[in-house]
Design a protein around this motif. Structure first.
Motif, short mmCIF file in Angstrom:
data_model
loop_
_atom_site.label_atom_id
_atom_site.label_comp_id
_atom_site.label_asym_id
_atom_site.label_seq_id
_atom_site.Cartn_x
_atom_site.Cartn_y
_atom_site.Cartn_z
N MET A 132 65.73 27.32 66.97
CA MET A 132 64.85 26.24 66.57
C MET A 132 63.49 26.43 67.24
N ALA A 133 62.46 26.41 66.45
CA ALA A 133 61.12 26.54 67.00
C ALA A 133 60.69 25.21 67.59
N TYR A 134 60.12 25.24 68.75
CA TYR A 134 59.67 24.02 69.40
C TYR A 134 58.17 23.97 69.42
N ILE A 135 57.65 23.30 68.42
CA ILE A 135 56.24 23.01 68.37
C ILE A 135 56.17 21.49 68.38
N VAL A 136 55.84 20.93 69.52
CA VAL A 136 55.80 19.49 69.69
C VAL A 136 54.36 19.10 69.97
N SER A 137 53.87 18.16 69.18
CA SER A 137 52.51 17.68 69.43
C SER A 137 52.60 16.46 70.34
N ALA A 138 51.51 16.17 70.99
CA ALA A 138 51.48 15.01 71.89
C ALA A 138 51.83 13.73 71.15
N GLY A 139 51.48 13.64 69.88
CA GLY A 139 51.78 12.45 69.09
C GLY A 139 53.26 12.22 68.87
N GLU A 140 54.06 13.27 68.96
CA GLU A 140 55.50 13.13 68.78
C GLU A 140 56.19 12.57 70.02
N LEU A 141 55.53 12.64 71.15
CA LEU A 141 56.07 12.06 72.38
C LEU A 141 55.75 10.57 72.36
N ASP A 142 56.48 9.84 71.51
CA ASP A 142 56.12 8.45 71.25
C ASP A 142 57.12 7.43 71.77
N GLN A 143 58.10 7.87 72.52
CA GLN A 143 59.09 6.97 73.09
C GLN A 143 59.05 7.04 74.61
N ARG A 144 59.09 5.89 75.24
CA ARG A 144 59.07 5.84 76.70
C ARG A 144 60.52 5.81 77.19
N ILE A 145 60.87 6.74 78.08
CA ILE A 145 62.21 6.79 78.65
C ILE A 145 62.12 6.76 80.17
N ARG A 146 63.20 6.33 80.80
CA ARG A 146 63.30 6.37 82.26
C ARG A 146 64.32 7.41 82.64
N ILE A 147 64.00 8.18 83.66
CA ILE A 147 64.97 9.09 84.26
C ILE A 147 65.40 8.45 85.55
N GLU A 148 66.71 8.25 85.69
CA GLU A 148 67.24 7.58 86.87
C GLU A 148 68.15 8.52 87.65
N GLN A 149 68.18 8.32 88.96
CA GLN A 149 69.00 9.14 89.85
C GLN A 149 70.09 8.27 90.47
N LYS A 150 71.29 8.83 90.52
CA LYS A 150 72.45 8.12 91.05
C LYS A 150 72.48 8.20 92.57
N THR A 151 72.82 7.06 93.18
CA THR A 151 73.02 7.00 94.62
C THR A 151 74.38 6.36 94.85
N SER A 152 75.20 6.99 95.65
CA SER A 152 76.52 6.44 95.97
C SER A 152 76.54 6.02 97.43
N THR A 153 76.97 4.79 97.65
CA THR A 153 77.11 4.27 99.00
C THR A 153 78.48 3.62 99.11
N GLN A 154 78.75 3.05 100.25
CA GLN A 154 80.03 2.40 100.46
C GLN A 154 79.80 0.95 100.86
N ALA A 155 80.49 0.04 100.19
CA ALA A 155 80.40 -1.38 100.50
C ALA A 155 81.13 -1.66 101.81
#
Length: 115
Positions: A1-24
């Motif tokens: 698959m050819a990846y030609i992505v224009s800036a206009g196609e980046l039209d959705q805002r997403i969050r990248i989250e990181q997991k943290t494990s602790t102990q109660a």
């Protein structure tokens, strides 16, 4: 698959989250998520036929997220939140494009295993 992505196609805002494990205090494991980045993405929801075309051999994926390349995203440590819905990353993100300027992340919707 050819990846030609224009800036206009980046039209959705997403969050990248990181997991943290602790102990109660009672000894139970507690998993929390912290936002490490909010980025613009091209989001494609996949059908079964598109999953086969993408040669998905790991887990099935519900969506493909294409973002500008960034390092350090790992399926066991990170997840994506799009439109309030968490998506588990199903495999190692792939650098794509002629100069590997994009990062393709396959993900499945929903929370599994305290993710």
């Amino acid at each position: 698959m050819a990846y030609i992505v224009s800036a206009g196609e980046l039209d959705q805002r997403i969050r990248i989250e990181q997991k943290t494990s602790t102990q109660a205090s009672n000894g139970e494991p507690v998993t929390t998520w912290a936002t490490i980045a909010e980025v613009w993405a091209k989001v494609q929801q996949l059908t079964g036929r598109e999953q086969i075309a993408a040669q998905q051999v790991q887990s099935p994926a519900d969506a493909r997220f294409v973002i500008r390349r960034r390092s350090g995203i790992a399926p066991d440590l990170h997840r994506i939140v799009w439109r309030g819905q968490p998506y588990d990353i199903t495999g190692q993100p792939a650098e794509v494009g002629a100069r590997r300027e994009w990062l393709e992340i396959m993900a499945t919707a929903g929370v599994r295993d305290a993710r």
